[in-house]
Design an enzyme around this catalytic site. Structure first.
Site, mmCIF file in Angstrom:
data_model
loop_
_atom_site.group_PDB
_atom_site.id
_atom_site.type_symbol
_atom_site.label_atom_id
_atom_site.label_comp_id
_atom_site.label_asym_id
_atom_site.label_seq_id
_atom_site.Cartn_x
_atom_site.Cartn_y
_atom_site.Cartn_z
ATOM 1 N N HIS A 168 0.849 -1.196 0.000
ATOM 2 C CA HIS A 168 0.000 0.000 0.000
ATOM 3 C C HIS A 168 0.877 1.236 0.000
ATOM 4 O O HIS A 168 1.878 1.296 0.719
ATOM 5 C CB HIS A 168 -0.971 0.009 1.182
ATOM 6 N N HIS A 181 1.177 5.037 0.943
ATOM 7 C CA HIS A 181 0.592 6.086 1.779
ATOM 8 C C HIS A 181 0.713 7.426 1.044
ATOM 9 O O HIS A 181 1.814 7.803 0.615
ATOM 10 C CB HIS A 181 1.361 6.232 3.092
HETATM 11 P P1 AMP Z 1 1.626 0.097 7.376
HETATM 12 O O1 AMP Z 1 2.241 0.297 8.726
HETATM 13 O O2 AMP Z 1 2.379 0.785 6.274
HETATM 14 O O3 AMP Z 1 1.359 -1.356 7.085
HETATM 15 O O4 AMP Z 1 0.242 0.872 7.417
HETATM 16 C C1 AMP Z 1 -0.990 0.248 7.518
HETATM 17 C C2 AMP Z 1 -2.023 1.337 7.492
HETATM 18 O O5 AMP Z 1 -3.283 0.763 7.251
HETATM 19 C C3 AMP Z 1 -2.123 2.145 8.797
HETATM 20 O O6 AMP Z 1 -1.915 3.522 8.505
HETATM 21 C C4 AMP Z 1 -3.529 1.853 9.266
HETATM 22 O O7 AMP Z 1 -4.131 2.964 9.877
HETATM 23 C C5 AMP Z 1 -4.241 1.461 7.989
HETATM 24 N N1 AMP Z 1 -5.362 0.560 8.143
HETATM 25 C C6 AMP Z 1 -5.389 -0.627 8.796
HETATM 26 N N2 AMP Z 1 -6.590 -1.200 8.682
HETATM 27 C C7 AMP Z 1 -7.351 -0.362 7.917
HETATM 28 C C8 AMP Z 1 -8.693 -0.408 7.434
HETATM 29 N N3 AMP Z 1 -9.520 -1.428 7.723
HETATM 30 N N4 AMP Z 1 -9.119 0.624 6.676
HETATM 31 C C9 AMP Z 1 -8.307 1.641 6.388
HETATM 32 N N5 AMP Z 1 -7.027 1.738 6.811
HETATM 33 C C10 AMP Z 1 -6.565 0.757 7.567
#
Ligand code: AMP
Ligand code: ZN
Length: 152
Positions: free
Chosen positions: A109, A111
């Site tokens: 993903h 950001h």
């Molecule tokens: P990472 O640490 O790069 O894996 O970031 C994961 C991101 O996903 C975090 O910023 C979370 O807030 C976000 N996240 C986790 N679950 C969800 C969800 N169900 N919907 C939207 N964002 C999410």
């Protein structure tokens, strides 16, 4: 809106695959056949958006070239619109690739974090630990190693 992703290329246990499947709700802001973008549920800033490939891939290096292009095409298309929507002055764009880099959700993903003049945040240079102090020869050796690895 685009078609659903190929079920054979999804993970049953992945939260972002569940969002693609519609099993978990998300605030979707953009969708193509290959890419989905939705608001981060725990945003670092107004408009914090995640851009994902619809098919499951854990690490950046797991993306094939077409999917990689589709994801970055989406990032470049939507970033100015996200900024405009929340009246941001800029954005940091980044991927946590691997647990050591802070990746918590094992589905690639990107950001998109809108930034605002004087918001007290930091540039992307702030993400790493202590900076190494390297001599020119050491930098040359690293460049040679990386280049050789890429040439494989
Ligand atoms: P990472 O640490 O790069 O894996 O970031 C994961 C991101 O996903 C975090 O910023 C979370 O807030 C976000 N996240 C986790 N679950 C969800 C969800 N169900 N919907 C939207 N964002 C999410
Ligand atoms: Zn997944």
């Amino acid at each position: 809106m685009g078609r659903a992703a190929d079920p054979s290329r999804m993970s049953d246990t992945c939260i972002f695959c569940s969002i693609v499947d519609g099993e978990i709700p998300a605030r979707t802001v953009y969708e193509t056949d290959d890419v989905l973008a939705f608001l981060d549920a725990n945003p670092l800033a107004l408009g914090h958006t995640l851009v994902i490939p619809k098919t499951h891939a854990e690490r950046v290096g797991d993306l094939d070239a077409d999917l990689s292009s589709a994801v970055f095409d989406a990032v470049s298309e939507i970033t100015p619109e996200v900024e405009a929507a929340v009246d941001a002055d800029g954005a940091n764009i980044g991927i946590n690739d691997g647990e050591a880099a802070g990746q918590e959700v094992p589905h690639v993903h990107v950001h998109v974090v809108p930034r605002f003049d004087g918001d007290g945040g930091a540039p992307i240079h702030a993400v790493a630990g202590e900076r190494p102090d390297l001599a020119d020869e050491e930098l040359d050796a690293i460049a040679a190693d990386v280049s050789a690895a890429i040439d494989g």
